[in-house]
Design a protein around this motif. Structure first.
Motif, PDB file in Angstrom:
ATOM      1  N   ARG A 130       0.845  -1.195   0.000  1.00  0.00           N
ATOM      2  CA  ARG A 130       0.000   0.000   0.000  1.00  0.00           C
ATOM      3  C   ARG A 130       0.883   1.248   0.000  1.00  0.00           C
ATOM      4  O   ARG A 130       2.030   1.209   0.432  1.00  0.00           O
ATOM      5  CB  ARG A 130      -0.931   0.028   1.214  1.00  0.00           C
ATOM      6  N   GLY A 131       0.289   2.343  -0.477  1.00  0.00           N
ATOM      7  CA  GLY A 131       1.010   3.612  -0.512  1.00  0.00           C
ATOM      8  C   GLY A 131       0.710   4.374  -1.785  1.00  0.00           C
ATOM      9  O   GLY A 131       0.034   3.880  -2.689  1.00  0.00           O
ATOM     10  N   ALA A 132       1.214   5.601  -1.856  1.00  0.00           N
ATOM     11  CA  ALA A 132       0.959   6.451  -3.023  1.00  0.00           C
ATOM     12  C   ALA A 132       2.099   7.443  -3.203  1.00  0.00           C
ATOM     13  O   ALA A 132       2.694   7.913  -2.225  1.00  0.00           O
ATOM     14  CB  ALA A 132      -0.365   7.194  -2.869  1.00  0.00           C
ATOM     15  N   VAL A 133       2.365   7.766  -4.449  1.00  0.00           N
ATOM     16  CA  VAL A 133       3.334   8.799  -4.809  1.00  0.00           C
ATOM     17  C   VAL A 133       2.602   9.853  -5.620  1.00  0.00           C
ATOM     18  O   VAL A 133       1.861   9.526  -6.556  1.00  0.00           O
ATOM     19  CB  VAL A 133       4.506   8.213  -5.633  1.00  0.00           C
ATOM     20  N   LEU A 134       2.793  11.111  -5.248  1.00  0.00           N
ATOM     21  CA  LEU A 134       2.215  12.236  -5.975  1.00  0.00           C
ATOM     22  C   LEU A 134       3.365  13.128  -6.437  1.00  0.00           C
ATOM     23  O   LEU A 134       4.055  13.731  -5.616  1.00  0.00           O
ATOM     24  CB  LEU A 134       1.259  13.020  -5.078  1.00  0.00           C
ATOM     25  N   ASN A 135       3.581  13.183  -7.740  1.00  0.00           N
ATOM     26  CA  ASN A 135       4.634  14.018  -8.315  1.00  0.00           C
ATOM     27  C   ASN A 135       4.028  15.261  -8.937  1.00  0.00           C
ATOM     28  O   ASN A 135       3.076  15.169  -9.715  1.00  0.00           O
ATOM     29  CB  ASN A 135       5.415  13.237  -9.372  1.00  0.00           C
ATOM     30  N   VAL A 136       4.571  16.411  -8.596  1.00  0.00           N
ATOM     31  CA  VAL A 136       4.031  17.670  -9.101  1.00  0.00           C
ATOM     32  C   VAL A 136       4.729  18.039 -10.409  1.00  0.00           C
ATOM     33  O   VAL A 136       5.933  18.286 -10.436  1.00  0.00           O
ATOM     34  CB  VAL A 136       4.196  18.802  -8.071  1.00  0.00           C
ATOM     35  N   ALA A 137       3.963  18.057 -11.490  1.00  0.00           N
ATOM     36  CA  ALA A 137       4.461  18.519 -12.783  1.00  0.00           C
ATOM     37  C   ALA A 137       3.807  19.862 -13.079  1.00  0.00           C
ATOM     38  O   ALA A 137       3.718  20.719 -12.204  1.00  0.00           O
ATOM     39  CB  ALA A 137       4.182  17.487 -13.877  1.00  0.00           C
ATOM     40  N   SER A 138       3.311  20.045 -14.268  1.00  0.00           N
ATOM     41  CA  SER A 138       2.716  21.321 -14.652  1.00  0.00           C
ATOM     42  C   SER A 138       2.064  21.172 -16.009  1.00  0.00           C
ATOM     43  O   SER A 138       2.409  20.285 -16.803  1.00  0.00           O
ATOM     44  CB  SER A 138       3.811  22.397 -14.730  1.00  0.00           C
ATOM     45  N   ILE A 139       1.120  22.064 -16.307  1.00  0.00           N
ATOM     46  CA  ILE A 139       0.575  22.134 -17.655  1.00  0.00           C
ATOM     47  C   ILE A 139       1.681  22.452 -18.647  1.00  0.00           C
ATOM     48  O   ILE A 139       1.586  22.142 -19.842  1.00  0.00           O
ATOM     49  CB  ILE A 139      -0.551  23.193 -17.724  1.00  0.00           C
ATOM     50  N   ALA A 140       2.766  23.048 -18.161  1.00  0.00           N
ATOM     51  CA  ALA A 140       3.917  23.363 -19.016  1.00  0.00           C
ATOM     52  C   ALA A 140       4.540  22.117 -19.622  1.00  0.00           C
ATOM     53  O   ALA A 140       5.274  22.210 -20.611  1.00  0.00           O
ATOM     54  CB  ALA A 140       4.977  24.118 -18.218  1.00  0.00           C
ATOM     55  N   GLU A 165       3.629   0.323 -14.028  1.00  0.00           N
ATOM     56  CA  GLU A 165       4.409  -0.702 -13.341  1.00  0.00           C
ATOM     57  C   GLU A 165       3.811  -1.085 -11.995  1.00  0.00           C
ATOM     58  O   GLU A 165       3.915  -2.237 -11.556  1.00  0.00           O
ATOM     59  CB  GLU A 165       5.844  -0.202 -13.154  1.00  0.00           C
ATOM     60  N   LEU A 166       3.172  -0.131 -11.331  1.00  0.00           N
ATOM     61  CA  LEU A 166       2.640  -0.372  -9.991  1.00  0.00           C
ATOM     62  C   LEU A 166       1.256  -1.023  -9.989  1.00  0.00           C
ATOM     63  O   LEU A 166       0.773  -1.417  -8.925  1.00  0.00           O
ATOM     64  CB  LEU A 166       2.557   0.949  -9.217  1.00  0.00           C
ATOM     65  N   LYS A 167       0.644  -1.150 -11.144  1.00  0.00           N
ATOM     66  CA  LYS A 167      -0.717  -1.692 -11.201  1.00  0.00           C
ATOM     67  C   LYS A 167      -0.774  -3.075 -10.548  1.00  0.00           C
ATOM     68  O   LYS A 167       0.030  -3.957 -10.824  1.00  0.00           O
ATOM     69  CB  LYS A 167      -1.179  -1.796 -12.647  1.00  0.00           C
ATOM     70  N   GLY A 168      -1.723  -3.230  -9.633  1.00  0.00           N
ATOM     71  CA  GLY A 168      -1.903  -4.499  -8.940  1.00  0.00           C
ATOM     72  C   GLY A 168      -1.076  -4.672  -7.689  1.00  0.00           C
ATOM     73  O   GLY A 168      -1.202  -5.681  -6.992  1.00  0.00           O
ATOM     74  N   THR A 169      -0.253  -3.669  -7.344  1.00  0.00           N
ATOM     75  CA  THR A 169       0.615  -3.781  -6.161  1.00  0.00           C
ATOM     76  C   THR A 169      -0.018  -3.188  -4.914  1.00  0.00           C
ATOM     77  O   THR A 169       0.500  -3.373  -3.813  1.00  0.00           O
ATOM     78  CB  THR A 169       1.955  -3.071  -6.397  1.00  0.00           C
ATOM     79  N   GLY A 170      -1.096  -2.419  -5.079  1.00  0.00           N
ATOM     80  CA  GLY A 170      -1.666  -1.682  -3.953  1.00  0.00           C
ATOM     81  C   GLY A 170      -1.061  -0.303  -3.792  1.00  0.00           C
ATOM     82  O   GLY A 170      -1.453   0.453  -2.901  1.00  0.00           O
ATOM     83  N   VAL A 171      -0.097   0.041  -4.648  1.00  0.00           N
ATOM     84  CA  VAL A 171       0.568   1.349  -4.617  1.00  0.00           C
ATOM     85  C   VAL A 171       0.187   2.102  -5.885  1.00  0.00           C
ATOM     86  O   VAL A 171       0.088   1.510  -6.970  1.00  0.00           O
ATOM     87  CB  VAL A 171       2.099   1.192  -4.532  1.00  0.00           C
ATOM     88  N   THR A 172      -0.042   3.409  -5.763  1.00  0.00           N
ATOM     89  CA  THR A 172      -0.447   4.213  -6.913  1.00  0.00           C
ATOM     90  C   THR A 172       0.537   5.348  -7.159  1.00  0.00           C
ATOM     91  O   THR A 172       1.282   5.753  -6.266  1.00  0.00           O
ATOM     92  CB  THR A 172      -1.851   4.807  -6.711  1.00  0.00           C
ATOM     93  N   ALA A 173       0.505   5.856  -8.380  1.00  0.00           N
ATOM     94  CA  ALA A 173       1.312   7.026  -8.753  1.00  0.00           C
ATOM     95  C   ALA A 173       0.421   8.014  -9.467  1.00  0.00           C
ATOM     96  O   ALA A 173      -0.314   7.659 -10.396  1.00  0.00           O
ATOM     97  CB  ALA A 173       2.475   6.612  -9.641  1.00  0.00           C
ATOM     98  N   ASP A 214      -7.741  13.110  -6.043  1.00  0.00           N
ATOM     99  CA  ASP A 214      -7.361  12.232  -7.148  1.00  0.00           C
ATOM    100  C   ASP A 214      -6.435  11.116  -6.684  1.00  0.00           C
ATOM    101  O   ASP A 214      -6.523   9.984  -7.175  1.00  0.00           O
ATOM    102  CB  ASP A 214      -6.708  13.049  -8.262  1.00  0.00           C
ATOM    103  N   VAL A 215      -5.553  11.408  -5.743  1.00  0.00           N
ATOM    104  CA  VAL A 215      -4.701  10.358  -5.183  1.00  0.00           C
ATOM    105  C   VAL A 215      -5.553   9.294  -4.510  1.00  0.00           C
ATOM    106  O   VAL A 215      -5.336   8.083  -4.698  1.00  0.00           O
ATOM    107  CB  VAL A 215      -3.686  10.950  -4.176  1.00  0.00           C
ATOM    108  N   ARG A 216      -6.534   9.730  -3.739  1.00  0.00           N
ATOM    109  CA  ARG A 216      -7.400   8.767  -3.050  1.00  0.00           C
ATOM    110  C   ARG A 216      -8.164   7.892  -4.042  1.00  0.00           C
ATOM    111  O   ARG A 216      -8.450   6.724  -3.757  1.00  0.00           O
ATOM    112  CB  ARG A 216      -8.380   9.513  -2.137  1.00  0.00           C
ATOM    113  N   ARG A 217      -8.476   8.443  -5.215  1.00  0.00           N
ATOM    114  CA  ARG A 217      -9.227   7.695  -6.222  1.00  0.00           C
ATOM    115  C   ARG A 217      -8.328   6.921  -7.182  1.00  0.00           C
ATOM    116  O   ARG A 217      -8.814   6.217  -8.066  1.00  0.00           O
ATOM    117  CB  ARG A 217     -10.126   8.651  -7.016  1.00  0.00           C
ATOM    118  N   GLY A 218      -7.015   7.081  -7.034  1.00  0.00           N
ATOM    119  CA  GLY A 218      -6.089   6.360  -7.897  1.00  0.00           C
ATOM    120  C   GLY A 218      -5.969   6.943  -9.292  1.00  0.00           C
ATOM    121  O   GLY A 218      -5.548   6.255 -10.230  1.00  0.00           O
ATOM    122  N   VAL A 219      -6.319   8.232  -9.457  1.00  0.00           N
ATOM    123  CA  VAL A 219      -6.194   8.900 -10.749  1.00  0.00           C
ATOM    124  C   VAL A 219      -4.717   9.058 -11.093  1.00  0.00           C
ATOM    125  O   VAL A 219      -3.908   9.412 -10.232  1.00  0.00           O
ATOM    126  CB  VAL A 219      -6.891  10.277 -10.716  1.00  0.00           C
TER     127      VAL A 219
END
Length: 266
Positions: A130-140, A165-173, A214-219
């Motif tokens: 379980r876990g999640a990574v949120l990377n901040v990019a930009s419309i740029a 790669e993380l699909k099915g692991t319980g971890v999202t990006a 969106d992180v909570r929903r796995g977007v």
């Protein structure tokens, strides 16, 4: 409840992430260069939200500092459930004839540190399931605005590949791709935004709330606001010649040089 680690936590979007996570009863690990700001924020969060905080003073352009943060993400004693790679560099110069050291510093902060910290976090998270990574990019990332666009395009594509790669692991990006946001970013980077209409701007509170939802929903790709989702859709289908014709939207304020190595947020 759980622990979240936020880079670039002393200002802007990072500060807002810290507050919203704390009020949602997450313990937070705060990472930035400004020791005074971090400790003041830690005290405020603990008093207001009753959560635990940790402070890691680190310059993410320095590899030894990045490794210290990575070690914290790998720690099994107090696992991190959410990594927010938010730190950014307000670099504002032309590449041709510009300061190469500043370009390399920006690359370290906005690309290499995202790579290293995501690797450390996901390795530990996948083991736990379980876990999640949120990377901040930009419309740029969809534009042709110098090396900033290139860095953010890398973050966007990297995060999409990581999600596969993380699909099915319980971890999202998830990759956050906001437009212009009212923070310190443009001022500290000496970037002139005076020509932008008010409709172009988003509030940090709304951007962060949308990203965390969106992180909570796995977007995988989070683009806050209908107007920027529309702009992103148009940018994806427009001829690249048209995108290039738009040119750079960032330019220095008259008589002001962007400070070298100004770490800020996106």
């Amino acid at each position: 409840m759980g622990t979240a680690l936020v880079t670039g936590a002393s200002a802007g979007l990072g500060l807002e992430f810290a507050w919203q996570l704390a009020t949602a009863r997450h313990d937070v690990v705060l990472v930035a260069r400004d020791r005074e700001r971090l400790h003041r924020l830690a005290s405020q969060l603990e008093a207001a939200a009753g959560i635990r905080t940790e402070v890691i003073v680190a310059d993410l352009s320095v590899r030894e500092d990045v490794e210290r943060v990575a070690d914290r993400l790998r720690s099994p004693e107090n696992p991190v459930g959410l990594l927010v790679n938010n730190a950014g560099l307000g670099l504002n110069q032309e590449f041709v004839g510009g300061d190469l050291e500043r370009e390399e510093l920006a690359l370290e902060v906005m690309v290499r540190s995202v790579l290293v910290l995501s690797h450390a976090a996901t390795g530990a998270m996948v083991e736990r399931g379980r876990g999640a990574v949120l990377n901040v990019a930009s419309i740029a990332a969809l534009l042709a605005s110098g090396t900033y666009s290139a860095h953010k395009a890398w973050v966007r594509t990297f995060t999409e590949g990581l999600a596969v790669e993380l699909k099915g692991t319980g971890v999202t990006a998830t990759v956050l791709c906001p437009g212009f946001v009212h923070t310190e970013f443009h001022e500290r980077g000496a970037i002139d935004t005076s020509a932008l209409p008010e409709i172009a701007w988003l509030n940090a509170e709304d951007v962060v709330a949308a990203a965390l939802a969106d992180v909570r929903r796995g977007v995988v790709i989070s683009t806050p606001s209908l107007r920027y989702r529309t702009a992103a859709a148009l940018a994806r289908v427009a001829p690249r010649s048209a995108i290039r014709a738009m040119g750079r939207y960032r330019r220095p304020l008259d008589g002001v040089d962007a400070p070298t190595g100004t770490l800020t947020d996106d």
